[in-house]
Scaffold this motif. Structure first.
Motif, PDB file in Angstrom:
ATOM      1  N   GLU A  83       0.830  -1.206   0.000  1.00 42.54           N
ATOM      2  CA  GLU A  83       0.000   0.000   0.000  1.00 42.54           C
ATOM      3  C   GLU A  83       0.869   1.262   0.000  1.00 42.54           C
ATOM      4  OE1 GLU A  83      -2.451  -0.566   3.402  1.00 42.54           O
ATOM      5  OE2 GLU A  83      -3.898  -1.853   2.347  1.00 42.54           O
ATOM      6  N   LEU A  84       1.954   1.226   0.802  1.00 42.73           N
ATOM      7  CA  LEU A  84       2.872   2.359   0.811  1.00 42.73           C
ATOM      8  C   LEU A  84       3.543   2.540  -0.547  1.00 42.73           C
ATOM      9  CD1 LEU A  84       4.617   1.949   4.291  1.00 42.73           C
ATOM     10  CD2 LEU A  84       3.102   3.812   3.594  1.00 42.73           C
ATOM     11  N   GLU A  85       3.892   1.421  -1.162  1.00 38.35           N
ATOM     12  CA  GLU A  85       4.526   1.470  -2.480  1.00 38.35           C
ATOM     13  C   GLU A  85       3.575   2.052  -3.511  1.00 38.35           C
ATOM     14  OE1 GLU A  85       5.472  -2.303  -4.475  1.00 38.35           O
ATOM     15  OE2 GLU A  85       7.566  -1.641  -4.455  1.00 38.35           O
ATOM     16  N   ASP A  86       2.301   1.647  -3.455  1.00 36.94           N
ATOM     17  CA  ASP A  86       1.307   2.189  -4.382  1.00 36.94           C
ATOM     18  C   ASP A  86       1.108   3.687  -4.153  1.00 36.94           C
ATOM     19  OD1 ASP A  86       0.967  -0.292  -5.484  1.00 36.94           O
ATOM     20  OD2 ASP A  86      -0.807  -0.796  -4.294  1.00 36.94           O
ATOM     21  N   ALA A  87       1.099   4.092  -2.859  1.00 38.59           N
ATOM     22  CA  ALA A  87       0.951   5.513  -2.539  1.00 38.59           C
ATOM     23  C   ALA A  87       2.135   6.318  -3.065  1.00 38.59           C
ATOM     24  CB  ALA A  87       0.817   5.697  -1.026  1.00 38.59           C
ATOM     25  N   GLU A  88       3.344   5.732  -2.942  1.00 39.60           N
ATOM     26  CA  GLU A  88       4.546   6.396  -3.444  1.00 39.60           C
ATOM     27  C   GLU A  88       4.489   6.545  -4.965  1.00 39.60           C
ATOM     28  OE1 GLU A  88       8.200   8.245  -3.627  1.00 39.60           O
ATOM     29  OE2 GLU A  88       6.975   7.806  -1.867  1.00 39.60           O
TER      30      GLU A  88
ATOM     31  N   ASN B 263      15.868  15.518 -13.719  1.00 42.87           N
ATOM     32  CA  ASN B 263      16.230  14.544 -12.686  1.00 42.87           C
ATOM     33  C   ASN B 263      15.014  14.097 -11.887  1.00 42.87           C
ATOM     34  OD1 ASN B 263      18.943  14.401 -13.269  1.00 42.87           O
ATOM     35  ND2 ASN B 263      19.517  16.054 -11.883  1.00 42.87           N
ATOM     36  N   ILE B 264      14.133  15.056 -11.563  1.00 44.29           N
ATOM     37  CA  ILE B 264      12.910  14.696 -10.831  1.00 44.29           C
ATOM     38  C   ILE B 264      12.036  13.766 -11.666  1.00 44.29           C
ATOM     39  CG2 ILE B 264      10.736  15.599  -9.906  1.00 44.29           C
ATOM     40  CD1 ILE B 264      12.271  18.099  -9.021  1.00 44.29           C
ATOM     41  N   LEU B 265      11.910  14.077 -12.946  1.00 47.75           N
ATOM     42  CA  LEU B 265      11.120  13.229 -13.848  1.00 47.75           C
ATOM     43  C   LEU B 265      11.719  11.826 -13.952  1.00 47.75           C
ATOM     44  CD1 LEU B 265      10.316  15.747 -16.733  1.00 47.75           C
ATOM     45  CD2 LEU B 265       8.691  14.768 -15.113  1.00 47.75           C
ATOM     46  N   THR B 266      13.063  11.753 -14.033  1.00 45.40           N
ATOM     47  CA  THR B 266      13.716  10.450 -14.160  1.00 45.40           C
ATOM     48  C   THR B 266      13.542   9.621 -12.890  1.00 45.40           C
ATOM     49  OG1 THR B 266      15.368  11.428 -15.625  1.00 45.40           O
ATOM     50  CG2 THR B 266      15.876   9.287 -14.688  1.00 45.40           C
ATOM     51  N   ILE B 267      13.764  10.238 -11.718  1.00 41.67           N
ATOM     52  CA  ILE B 267      13.583   9.523 -10.445  1.00 41.67           C
ATOM     53  C   ILE B 267      12.151   9.029 -10.314  1.00 41.67           C
ATOM     54  CG2 ILE B 267      13.483   9.826  -7.930  1.00 41.67           C
ATOM     55  CD1 ILE B 267      15.912  11.601  -8.105  1.00 41.67           C
ATOM     56  N   SER B 268      11.191   9.873 -10.660  1.00 37.13           N
ATOM     57  CA  SER B 268       9.785   9.477 -10.571  1.00 37.13           C
ATOM     58  C   SER B 268       9.479   8.329 -11.519  1.00 37.13           C
ATOM     59  CB  SER B 268       8.883  10.681 -10.898  1.00 37.13           C
ATOM     60  OG  SER B 268       9.090  11.724  -9.974  1.00 37.13           O
ATOM     61  N   GLN B 269      10.075   8.379 -12.720  1.00 40.09           N
ATOM     62  CA  GLN B 269       9.850   7.313 -13.693  1.00 40.09           C
ATOM     63  C   GLN B 269      10.425   5.989 -13.206  1.00 40.09           C
ATOM     64  OE1 GLN B 269      11.299   8.246 -17.605  1.00 40.09           O
ATOM     65  NE2 GLN B 269      10.623   6.317 -18.503  1.00 40.09           N
ATOM     66  N   VAL B 270      11.604   6.025 -12.587  1.00 42.06           N
ATOM     67  CA  VAL B 270      12.208   4.806 -12.039  1.00 42.06           C
ATOM     68  C   VAL B 270      11.329   4.223 -10.939  1.00 42.06           C
ATOM     69  CG1 VAL B 270      14.165   3.894 -10.737  1.00 42.06           C
ATOM     70  CG2 VAL B 270      14.568   5.453 -12.633  1.00 42.06           C
ATOM     71  N   ARG B 271      10.777   5.099 -10.088  1.00 44.53           N
ATOM     72  CA  ARG B 271       9.985   4.630  -8.949  1.00 44.53           C
ATOM     73  C   ARG B 271       8.666   3.990  -9.363  1.00 44.53           C
ATOM     74  NH1 ARG B 271      11.038   9.767  -4.826  1.00 44.53           N
ATOM     75  NH2 ARG B 271      13.112   9.072  -4.133  1.00 44.53           N
TER      76      ARG B 271
ATOM     77  N   LYS C 179       2.075   9.301  -5.798  1.00 43.75           N
ATOM     78  CA  LYS C 179       2.712  10.595  -5.559  1.00 43.75           C
ATOM     79  C   LYS C 179       3.692  10.923  -6.685  1.00 43.75           C
ATOM     80  CE  LYS C 179       6.165  11.188  -2.771  1.00 43.75           C
ATOM     81  NZ  LYS C 179       7.018  11.208  -1.565  1.00 43.75           N
ATOM     82  N   SER C 180       4.463   9.925  -7.109  1.00 48.24           N
ATOM     83  CA  SER C 180       5.445  10.145  -8.174  1.00 48.24           C
ATOM     84  C   SER C 180       4.759  10.521  -9.481  1.00 48.24           C
ATOM     85  CB  SER C 180       6.302   8.891  -8.371  1.00 48.24           C
ATOM     86  OG  SER C 180       7.064   8.612  -7.221  1.00 48.24           O
ATOM     87  N   ARG C 181       3.612   9.892  -9.778  1.00 48.82           N
ATOM     88  CA  ARG C 181       2.872  10.240 -10.993  1.00 48.82           C
ATOM     89  C   ARG C 181       2.384  11.688 -10.930  1.00 48.82           C
ATOM     90  NH1 ARG C 181       0.683   4.958 -10.058  1.00 48.82           N
ATOM     91  NH2 ARG C 181       1.510   3.451 -11.570  1.00 48.82           N
TER      92      ARG C 181
END
Length: 466
Positions: free
Chosen positions: A226-231, A291-299, A234-236
């Motif tokens: 659930e935490l992973e889905d929430a993260e 960088n923010i876009l790349t980190i979010s995409q990886v997550r 948030k990243s999206r």
């Protein structure tokens, strides 16, 4: 849906981490069995020695030796099966609990034979049943273990009755027990009643504890998911917002570039410097957004983009060519050290190159003119170690733990007015962790010299991804 009475997979524990734990516990059984073989080997050797000093001592060493050899042989098979089981399970539609059940059944057979040849109800090895029951209850469902031990108990009871009536031979450890007990009916009744009570209580307690642990682990797994889905959500959201910010910033930078290039009009000298500063800030803002876009995409990414074999040496040389002009402009020497011309591993070439590019770009940025940067590759059995070191400005010892934190910039880089977003190393950490590897940093590095402490990053990556 209710679980069938002979089902090996209880409904309550059917989740990924459960299977990981069962595989680990299957390995425990294999290792413990090797220890048991060593114990039995010691018993056989000791039995021969005791015969030399105590002629009255007698133990059936030959059948015990055969049993020990059989345990060793089938354990070697189990050890091989454990290594190839992931492939076998898909081909034959079996899972780790089938493997556990097979091991425990063969152990019960071997233990019954061992007990029979060491005195039956008089054998000191009877206590080993409790040991097996506890391990079995931690792996298999309780009703399966109860079924197995009931069969074992009935076979043992039948064997004792046959020995009592002299229908099968009794193998006694001569010299250990003065008065035989196998032919005492009262003792047999007390033994089997006590054995049954201890056995079933042990199964109940061990299985209850196992159930609580599995339920708790499942709850933690669900909470983590659930935490992973929430993260990811948030990243999206961050990706959407940041991407919208990028458009006006890019447009502003384009106009500033056109002004500085003189394509719109001739600029007065006093406005050129301010515009150059604006240009630098806008470029930093775009770098930060990327960088923010790349980190979010990886997550939020669930799969690798281009999984396959990659050559680490080739990737490092390719990255150097990308940054070659920057290294030359500062007269920085770049060396790739590897014992092999090619070091191949399974990875996502795009993400791996991105991580190493950010790392080398960071190292180049914080290495002063006439410096040295070294990338060393060490191939181990199951992992590849990449060490990237420099003789640059270094990182204060009390700040090393912050290096991979988002938006961290060292106090030295701020003092020297070195531009940066503070997200590059966070991105590297995110990608390396995604690969199942780890990264660490030390300062000073092994390339340090007077006034140049340097920094050293150590990456450890698995050769094959899970």
């Amino acid at each position: 849906m209710k679980t069938k009475i002979f089902s090996l997979v209880p409904e309550r524990v059917n989740y990924d981490n459960f299977w990981i734990e069962i595989r680990k516990r299957n390995k425990w059984l294999i290792n413990l069995r090797f220890a048991a073989v060593g114990l039995l080997g010691t018993l056989i050797f000791g039995g021969y020695l005791l015969r030399l000093f105590f002629p009255t001592f007698h133990l059936k060493l030959f059948p015990i030796g055969i049993i020990t050899l059989c345990i060793l042989l089938y354990n070697l098979v189990f050890r091989w099966l454990w290594k190839v089981f992931p492939e076998i399970s898909q081909k034959f539609k079996v899972h780790s609990l089938h493997f556990s059940l097979l091991q425990i059944c063969l152990d019960f057979i071997a233990l019954m034979l061992l007990i029979y040849f060491t005195g039956g109800v008089e054998s000191p090895f009877n206590t080993f049943y409790v040991f097996h029951l506890i391990i079995g209850s931690l792996i298999l469902p309780g009703h399966i273990i109860i079924f197995l031990i009931t069969i074992v108990m009935l076979i043992s009871l039948c064997g004792s009755i046959l020995e009592l009536n002299s229908l099968i031979p009794h193998y006694q450890i001569t010299g250990l027990i003065v008065n035989p007990l196998y032919n005492d009916l009262s003792y047999l009744v007390v033994f089997f009643v006590t054995f049954a009570i201890v056995t079933y209580i042990s199964i109940y307690l061990a299985n209850s504890i196992s159930k609580v642990l599995y339920d708790r682990e499942r709850s933690l797994t669900i909470a983590y998911k659930e935490l992973e889905d929430a993260e990811k959500s948030k990243s999206r959201y961050v990706m959407t917002v940041v991407h919208d910010l990028k458009t006006p910033i890019s447009a502003s930078l384009t106009w500033v570039d056109l002004l500085l290039e003189g394509k719109i009009s001739t600029l007065a000298n006093e406005v050129i410097t301010p515009l150059q500063r604006i240009q630098t800030r806008l470029k930093n803002a775009i770098e930060l957004i990327n960088n923010i876009l790349t980190i979010s995409q990886v997550r939020i990414s669930n799969k690798y983009e281009s999984l396959g074999e990659v050559d680490i040496v080739e990737i490092l040389n390719s990255i150097y060519l990308d940054f070659r002009i920057l290294f030359i402009s500062k007269n920085i020497q770049f060396n790739v050290v590897s014992s092999q011309p090619k070091v191949v591993m399974e990875s996502d070439s795009k993400w791996l190159k991105l991580a190493l590019s950010n790392l080398i770009s960071n190292v180049q940025k914080y290495t002063e003119p006439n410096g040295i940067v070294e990338a060393k590759i060490t191939e181990l059995d199951e992992t590849i170690e990449i060490t990237i070191a420099d003789d640059g400005i270094g990182i204060p010892e009390n700040e090393l733990h912050k290096v991979f934190s988002e938006f961290y910039r060292s106090s030295i880089s701020k003092q020297k007015n070195i531009e940066g977003t503070g997200l590059g190393m966070a991105l590297v950490k995110e990608i390396i962790t995604r690969f199942g590897g780890n990264i660490s940093v030390v300062s000073p590095s092994h390339l340090q010299s007077e006034g140049r402490p340097g920094t050293e990053f150590r990456l450890v990556l698995p050769k094959k991804l899970d």
